[in-house]
Design a protein around this motif. Structure first.
Motif, PDB file in Angstrom:
ATOM      1  N   PHE A   1       3.076   4.644  15.250  1.00  0.00           N
ATOM      2  CA  PHE A   1       3.776   4.967  14.040  1.00  0.00           C
ATOM      3  C   PHE A   1       4.855   6.196  14.153  1.00  0.00           C
ATOM      4  O   PHE A   1       4.555   7.222  14.603  1.00  0.00           O
ATOM      5  CB  PHE A   1       2.611   5.588  12.723  1.00  0.00           C
ATOM      6  CG  PHE A   1       1.838   4.466  12.513  1.00  0.00           C
ATOM      7  CD1 PHE A   1       2.151   3.210  12.085  1.00  0.00           C
ATOM      8  CD2 PHE A   1       0.261   4.920  12.695  1.00  0.00           C
ATOM      9  CE1 PHE A   1       0.965   2.183  12.095  1.00  0.00           C
ATOM     10  CE2 PHE A   1      -0.824   3.982  12.650  1.00  0.00           C
ATOM     11  CZ  PHE A   1      -0.157   2.504  12.033  1.00  0.00           C
ATOM     12  N   VAL A   2       6.074   5.866  13.616  1.00  0.00           N
ATOM     13  CA  VAL A   2       7.325   6.753  13.941  1.00  0.00           C
ATOM     14  C   VAL A   2       7.830   6.939  12.530  1.00  0.00           C
ATOM     15  O   VAL A   2       8.224   5.862  12.019  1.00  0.00           O
ATOM     16  CB  VAL A   2       8.297   6.350  14.991  1.00  0.00           C
ATOM     17  CG1 VAL A   2       9.178   7.268  15.047  1.00  0.00           C
ATOM     18  CG2 VAL A   2       7.488   6.131  16.223  1.00  0.00           C
TER      19      VAL A   2
ATOM     20  N   GLN B   1       8.194  -1.761   9.209  1.00  0.00           N
ATOM     21  CA  GLN B   1       7.751  -0.705   8.458  1.00  0.00           C
ATOM     22  C   GLN B   1       6.356  -0.726   8.167  1.00  0.00           C
ATOM     23  O   GLN B   1       5.888  -1.778   7.826  1.00  0.00           O
ATOM     24  CB  GLN B   1       8.647  -0.601   7.516  1.00  0.00           C
ATOM     25  CG  GLN B   1      10.099  -0.087   7.863  1.00  0.00           C
ATOM     26  CD  GLN B   1      11.184   0.123   6.547  1.00  0.00           C
ATOM     27  OE1 GLN B   1      11.256  -0.583   5.704  1.00  0.00           O
ATOM     28  NE2 GLN B   1      11.632   1.412   6.548  1.00  0.00           N
ATOM     29  N   VAL B   2       5.898   0.387   7.941  1.00  0.00           N
ATOM     30  CA  VAL B   2       4.526   0.575   7.453  1.00  0.00           C
ATOM     31  C   VAL B   2       4.466   1.149   6.243  1.00  0.00           C
ATOM     32  O   VAL B   2       5.017   2.194   5.948  1.00  0.00           O
ATOM     33  CB  VAL B   2       3.601   1.213   8.586  1.00  0.00           C
ATOM     34  CG1 VAL B   2       2.129   1.541   8.209  1.00  0.00           C
ATOM     35  CG2 VAL B   2       3.819   0.593   9.771  1.00  0.00           C
TER      36      VAL B   2
ATOM     37  N   PRO C   1       2.775   1.327  -3.401  1.00  0.00           N
ATOM     38  CA  PRO C   1       2.759   1.623  -1.817  1.00  0.00           C
ATOM     39  C   PRO C   1       3.919   2.226  -1.734  1.00  0.00           C
ATOM     40  O   PRO C   1       4.956   1.973  -2.218  1.00  0.00           O
ATOM     41  CB  PRO C   1       2.732   0.368  -1.075  1.00  0.00           C
ATOM     42  CG  PRO C   1       1.942  -0.780  -1.996  1.00  0.00           C
ATOM     43  CD  PRO C   1       2.433  -0.288  -3.554  1.00  0.00           C
ATOM     44  N   ARG C   2       3.925   3.128  -0.500  1.00  0.00           N
ATOM     45  CA  ARG C   2       5.057   4.155  -0.077  1.00  0.00           C
ATOM     46  C   ARG C   2       5.058   3.808   1.454  1.00  0.00           C
ATOM     47  O   ARG C   2       4.334   3.846   1.991  1.00  0.00           O
ATOM     48  CB  ARG C   2       4.660   5.396  -0.530  1.00  0.00           C
ATOM     49  CG  ARG C   2       5.844   6.383  -0.029  1.00  0.00           C
ATOM     50  CD  ARG C   2       5.542   7.868  -0.733  1.00  0.00           C
ATOM     51  NE  ARG C   2       4.541   8.496  -0.028  1.00  0.00           N
ATOM     52  CZ  ARG C   2       3.886   9.600  -0.478  1.00  0.00           C
ATOM     53  NH1 ARG C   2       4.344  10.145  -1.560  1.00  0.00           N
ATOM     54  NH2 ARG C   2       2.880   9.981   0.096  1.00  0.00           N
ATOM     55  N   LEU C   3       6.399   3.637   1.755  1.00  0.00           N
ATOM     56  CA  LEU C   3       6.678   3.459   3.316  1.00  0.00           C
ATOM     57  C   LEU C   3       6.535   4.736   4.014  1.00  0.00           C
ATOM     58  O   LEU C   3       7.041   5.489   3.574  1.00  0.00           O
ATOM     59  CB  LEU C   3       8.073   2.773   3.476  1.00  0.00           C
ATOM     60  CG  LEU C   3       8.212   1.285   2.895  1.00  0.00           C
ATOM     61  CD1 LEU C   3       9.609   0.953   3.020  1.00  0.00           C
ATOM     62  CD2 LEU C   3       7.430   0.358   3.706  1.00  0.00           C
TER      63      LEU C   3
ATOM     64  N   MET D   1       3.852  -3.987   5.250  1.00  0.00           N
ATOM     65  CA  MET D   1       4.581  -3.281   4.432  1.00  0.00           C
ATOM     66  C   MET D   1       4.048  -3.384   2.918  1.00  0.00           C
ATOM     67  O   MET D   1       4.515  -2.987   1.884  1.00  0.00           O
ATOM     68  CB  MET D   1       5.906  -3.814   4.254  1.00  0.00           C
ATOM     69  CG  MET D   1       6.678  -3.914   5.481  1.00  0.00           C
ATOM     70  SD  MET D   1       8.552  -4.659   5.483  1.00  0.00           S
ATOM     71  CE  MET D   1       9.342  -4.165   4.167  1.00  0.00           C
ATOM     72  N   GLY D   2       2.789  -3.882   2.892  1.00  0.00           N
ATOM     73  CA  GLY D   2       2.344  -3.691   1.681  1.00  0.00           C
ATOM     74  C   GLY D   2       2.553  -5.022   0.623  1.00  0.00           C
ATOM     75  O   GLY D   2       2.255  -4.864  -0.548  1.00  0.00           O
ATOM     76  N   LEU D   3       3.054  -5.938   1.283  1.00  0.00           N
ATOM     77  CA  LEU D   3       3.506  -7.017   0.353  1.00  0.00           C
ATOM     78  C   LEU D   3       2.509  -8.161   0.114  1.00  0.00           C
ATOM     79  O   LEU D   3       3.233  -9.270  -0.520  1.00  0.00           O
ATOM     80  CB  LEU D   3       4.961  -7.422   0.976  1.00  0.00           C
ATOM     81  CG  LEU D   3       5.994  -6.548   1.253  1.00  0.00           C
ATOM     82  CD1 LEU D   3       7.319  -6.994   1.733  1.00  0.00           C
ATOM     83  CD2 LEU D   3       6.465  -5.925  -0.150  1.00  0.00           C
TER      84      LEU D   3
END
Length: 305
Positions: free
Chosen positions: A152-153, A170-171, A259-261, A298-300
């Motif tokens: 994770f960066v 993205q996470v 959710p937040r990236l 991405m929480g979608l």
């Protein structure tokens, strides 16, 4: 220390010296090298005899480099760098889909997302010996602790310049609690909803960001798996990657918290290693799998409650 004296030493001599110097003890060096305690003592004594100086000061708390040992260290690290450079260049010419492949990735990614895919890759390539290093620590790719690192960066500028990277999806992270606790809260039941944290001090900001306000003393979990288990038991709510929380049938998102990236997943390699066939096969394979997981990461892909 004369350069010609150092040049007469082989890499096998130097790796014992470096292992003791970095580990600070014979025991630590023995564990790192996979040999017994007596072997390390004998090799260090032989090295000191060849050099004609003491390179370690033996103290009750461990081994400490002498002034001569500090001088040896400078040359030893140069030899180590040359050894790794030679190894990676030779490895880069290896175009067979066989041999050892070391992959390091965070525990959550290994246990909650990619293990079925890693298993599939192993079945597709039975001649590749796969070693999974499940850790959140940054493995030293330069020293060949791993061939591929999945990380994770948050900021790509923090990546070392000698690493070659491929950015993935993205996470996002969200706040989760057990479905049972959410149902009780919605029915008006009284009770404390604790913030479940790992290593955080105080109450994090997400604890009061939504409709449910976490109160009371934090419940501290020692690791990520214990954190998830505590949330499932209804102790309180916690922050998790969306690919963990959304995929867990016992958990639900806390209402009112979007959710937040948090950055992106990167697949990293170093130097000539990336040119080997087994590394290229793995990078192509895992990058395709990660791209398919983009909505989950991405929480979608959460279902409504």
């Amino acid at each position: 220390m004369q350069n010609r004296t150092m040049s007469a030493l082989g890499w096998d001599d130097i790796r014992y010296f470096l292992a003791v110097g970095r580990g600070g003890s014979v025991r630590a060096a023995a564990e790192r090298l996979g040999v017994n305690h007596a072997t390390v003592l004998r090799r260090i004594a032989q090295l000191e005899q060849r050099l004609g100086v003491e390179i370690f000061e033996k103290r009750p708390t461990g081994y400490r480099l002498t002034t001569a040992g500090e001088e040896v260290l400078e040359f030893a690290e140069q030899m180590e760098a040359s050894s790794h450079q030679l190894e990676t260049r030779v490895l880069g010419r290896d175009q067979s889909a066989r041999g050892l492949l070391r992959v390091t990735l965070p525990p959550f990614l290994a246990t909650h997302l990619l293990m079925p895919d890693l298993t599939e890759f192993a079945r597709l390539h039975p001649d590749i010996e796969i070693e999974i290093l499940s850790t959140g620590d940054v493995a030293n790719l330069t020293n060949r602790e791993a061939d591929v690192a999945i990380r994770f960066v948050v900021d790509r500028k923090t990546l070392p310049l000698n690493l070659h990277g491929m950015a993935g999806p993205q996470v996002a992270g969200g706040v989760y609690l057990s479905r049972d606790l959410l149902s009780r809260w919605r029915s008006g039941a009284e009770g404390i909803v604790r913030p479940i944290v790992i290593n955080d001090r105080g109450v994090p900001d997400w604890a009061s960001a939504g409709e449910i306000r976490a109160t009371g003393a934090p419940f501290r979990a020692p690791d990520a798996e214990a954190q998830v288990a505590a949330a499932r038991q209804g102790i309180g709510m916690t922050r998790l990657p969306c690919f963990v929380g959304d995929a867990d049938r016992l958990l639900a998102r806390a209402p009112g918290v979007e959710p937040r990236l948090n950055g992106a997943i990167w697949v990293l390699t170093q130097g000539e290693t990336r040119k080997t066939k087994r590394v290229r096969l793995f990078i192509d394979f895992v990058s395709l799998k990660l791209a398919g997981y983009a909505p989950l990461l991405m929480g979608l892909s959460a279902s409504g409650d």
